[in-house]
Design a protein around this motif. Structure first.
Motif, PDB file in Angstrom:
ATOM      1  N   GLY A  24      -9.852   3.003   2.244  1.00  0.00           N
ATOM      2  CA  GLY A  24      -9.401   1.633   2.265  1.00  0.00           C
ATOM      3  C   GLY A  24     -10.557   0.754   1.808  1.00  0.00           C
ATOM      4  N   ASP A  25     -10.284  -0.515   1.659  1.00  0.00           N
ATOM      5  CA  ASP A  25     -11.304  -1.456   1.200  1.00  0.00           C
ATOM      6  C   ASP A  25     -12.140  -1.902   2.394  1.00  0.00           C
ATOM      7  OD1 ASP A  25     -12.803  -3.443   0.071  1.00  0.00           O
ATOM      8  OD2 ASP A  25     -11.116  -4.752  -0.434  1.00  0.00           O
ATOM      9  N   ASN A  26     -13.163  -1.113   2.722  1.00  0.00           N
ATOM     10  CA  ASN A  26     -13.973  -1.418   3.906  1.00  0.00           C
ATOM     11  C   ASN A  26     -14.761  -2.723   3.792  1.00  0.00           C
ATOM     12  OD1 ASN A  26     -13.548   0.814   5.887  1.00  0.00           O
ATOM     13  ND2 ASN A  26     -14.032   2.030   4.080  1.00  0.00           N
ATOM     14  N   VAL A  73      -9.342   3.165  -4.113  1.00  0.00           N
ATOM     15  CA  VAL A  73      -9.475   2.227  -2.999  1.00  0.00           C
ATOM     16  C   VAL A  73      -8.155   1.489  -2.786  1.00  0.00           C
ATOM     17  CG1 VAL A  73     -10.661   0.185  -2.128  1.00  0.00           C
ATOM     18  CG2 VAL A  73     -11.941   1.914  -3.381  1.00  0.00           C
ATOM     19  N   TYR A 131      -5.382  -1.165   7.102  1.00  0.00           N
ATOM     20  CA  TYR A 131      -6.205  -0.002   6.763  1.00  0.00           C
ATOM     21  C   TYR A 131      -5.388   1.232   7.145  1.00  0.00           C
ATOM     22  CZ  TYR A 131     -10.504   2.423   5.557  1.00  0.00           C
ATOM     23  OH  TYR A 131     -11.433   3.217   4.927  1.00  0.00           O
ATOM     24  N   THR A 170     -13.090   7.073  -7.740  1.00  0.00           N
ATOM     25  CA  THR A 170     -12.844   6.396  -6.473  1.00  0.00           C
ATOM     26  C   THR A 170     -11.475   5.730  -6.462  1.00  0.00           C
ATOM     27  OG1 THR A 170     -15.211   5.991  -6.153  1.00  0.00           O
ATOM     28  CG2 THR A 170     -13.687   4.588  -4.933  1.00  0.00           C
ATOM     29  N   GLY A 172     -13.828  -5.252   2.083  1.00  0.00           N
ATOM     30  CA  GLY A 172     -12.773  -6.258   2.199  1.00  0.00           C
ATOM     31  C   GLY A 172     -12.270  -6.397   3.624  1.00  0.00           C
ATOM     32  N   ASN A 183      -6.378  -1.660  -1.210  1.00  0.00           N
ATOM     33  CA  ASN A 183      -6.810  -3.010  -0.864  1.00  0.00           C
ATOM     34  C   ASN A 183      -6.500  -3.383   0.590  1.00  0.00           C
ATOM     35  OD1 ASN A 183      -7.755  -3.451  -3.442  1.00  0.00           O
ATOM     36  ND2 ASN A 183      -5.880  -4.435  -4.141  1.00  0.00           N
ATOM     37  N   THR A 198       0.823  -1.203   0.000  1.00  0.00           N
ATOM     38  CA  THR A 198       0.000   0.000   0.000  1.00  0.00           C
ATOM     39  C   THR A 198       0.856   1.252   0.000  1.00  0.00           C
ATOM     40  OG1 THR A 198      -1.742  -1.154   1.176  1.00  0.00           O
ATOM     41  CG2 THR A 198      -1.801   1.226   1.234  1.00  0.00           C
ATOM     42  N   ASN A 234     -20.292  -6.975   5.745  1.00  0.00           N
ATOM     43  CA  ASN A 234     -19.471  -7.943   5.013  1.00  0.00           C
ATOM     44  C   ASN A 234     -18.841  -8.972   5.941  1.00  0.00           C
ATOM     45  OD1 ASN A 234     -19.107  -7.374   1.910  1.00  0.00           O
ATOM     46  ND2 ASN A 234     -19.378  -5.399   2.919  1.00  0.00           N
ATOM     47  N   GLU A 277     -20.387  -0.980   6.081  1.00  0.00           N
ATOM     48  CA  GLU A 277     -19.761  -1.835   5.067  1.00  0.00           C
ATOM     49  C   GLU A 277     -18.921  -2.924   5.719  1.00  0.00           C
ATOM     50  OE1 GLU A 277     -19.224   1.235   1.294  1.00  0.00           O
ATOM     51  OE2 GLU A 277     -17.582   0.987   2.722  1.00  0.00           O
ATOM     52  N   ARG A 278     -18.162  -2.546   6.735  1.00  0.00           N
ATOM     53  CA  ARG A 278     -17.311  -3.521   7.420  1.00  0.00           C
ATOM     54  C   ARG A 278     -18.143  -4.606   8.096  1.00  0.00           C
ATOM     55  NH1 ARG A 278     -12.636   0.114  10.493  1.00  0.00           N
ATOM     56  NH2 ARG A 278     -11.593   0.871   8.594  1.00  0.00           N
TER      57      ARG A 278
END
Length: 316
Positions: A135-137, A295, A268, A293, A139, A297, A4, A174, A170-171
């Protein structure tokens, strides 16, 4: 996290290179940056990166002025937006304290023709933003949930949520999808505001209510530290492990050292604030308008790869 950081560095380098031609001509641009104050480790890291990046960008782009304002709560942040608007900003980079309180204030800034870059927590109305960096929330939650399903396989767990925001939903949603069909059952969940002290109190409540808890998803490293302290004080031995997230150096070190209570972590990085600021500045100083966007990962940090995510000199 190394991957990252590399992406961030490459993006910054690319933008700097593209901007070289523009640097011969000074262009006066003012960017306002509004972020929460350092109320916990992750936001402390975000404040650090915002302040350092402001200095870097002002050196990189002649005529650029970057104003960084921090706020301890949503109401204060809304007032900070008024202050920034009064300084005739061309762009706003905003990490909302929460989604509900900040959506309308940011919309008002947008109405003045200001470019809007939203970081991380999101707004209730995504049409307000020109750029979104996070960040990939999904994910983040999915990776943690898969770890629980694959490792714990079955058992009762408790969940500590952050602050009521788009990203928190979202977190959690998922995470819950990832454990569907497994023997892992969420017996309690509660907001703990991504705060160590609040998490300590929430975990104390969980421990008094539930005689057997097999594991904990804290969804944030600061909260995980509060959880661990509550478990230690209660002398509970039923809890097999705690999973936090965001890559706090203390937690990554524990993963690296093989601490059974902290077997993994999920990335994150607070440095995504720097990415947002670089992309926003590049919109004005390059010939490639930045929209859309971005993002970063999410990755599972394990004992095998923890050394690649451990930065002892990091503020977080």
């Amino acid at each position: 996290m190394k991957a990252t950081v590399l992406k961030i560095a490459m993006a910054a380098g690319l933008m700097a290179g593209v901007a070289t031609g523009a640097m011969a001509q000074q262009k006066n641009v003012t960017i306002g940056v509004s972020i929460p104050a350092a109320t916990h480790g992750w936001t402390g890291g975000a404040v650090y990166h915002a302040q350092e990046t402001a200095k870097e960008l002002e050196k990189m782009y002649p005529g650029l002025k970057v104003i960084v304002k921090t706020s301890p709560d949503g109401a204060s942040q809304a007032n900070a937006l008024d202050d920034l608007t009064a300084q005739k900003i061309d762009a706003l980079v905003v990490l909302p304290f929460n989604s509900d309180e900040l959506t309308n204030p940011v919309r008002e800034v947008k109405k003045k023709g200001t470019l809007i870059t939203v970081i991380d927590r999101g707004l209730k109305d995504p049409t307000i933003q020109d750029i979104y960096v996070a960040g990939d929330n999904p994910g983040f939650g999915r990776i943690a949930g898969k770890y629980f399903a694959d490792t714990l396989k079955q058992g009762n767990i408790v969940v500590l949520r952050g602050i009521p925001t788009v990203l928190d939903e979202e977190r959690v949603s998922n995470f819950e999808k990832a454990i569907e069909g497994s023997g892992v059952k969420v017996i309690d969940k509660q907001y703990a505001n991504w705060n160590r002290d609040d998490a300590f109190k929430v975990m104390q409540d969980f421990l008094s209510k539930h005689q057997k808890i097999d594991a904990v998803w804290a969804a944030d490293d600061d909260m995980a530290l509060g959880v661990l302290e509550a478990i230690r004080q209660a002398k509970r031995e039923d809890i097999k492990f705690v999973v936090g997230g965001a890559g706090m150096k203390e937690m990554v070190k524990r993963v690296m050292d093989g601490d059974k209570m902290i077997p993994v972590n999920v990335t994150y990085p607070p440095a995504l604030v720097a990415t947002a600021m670089h992309v926003t500045a590049a919109n004005f100083y390059t010939k490639a308008p930045m929209r859309g966007t971005f993002v970063l990962n999410a990755q599972l940090i394990t004992k095998d790869n923890a050394k690649d995510h451990y930065f002892p000199n990091s503020p977080f």
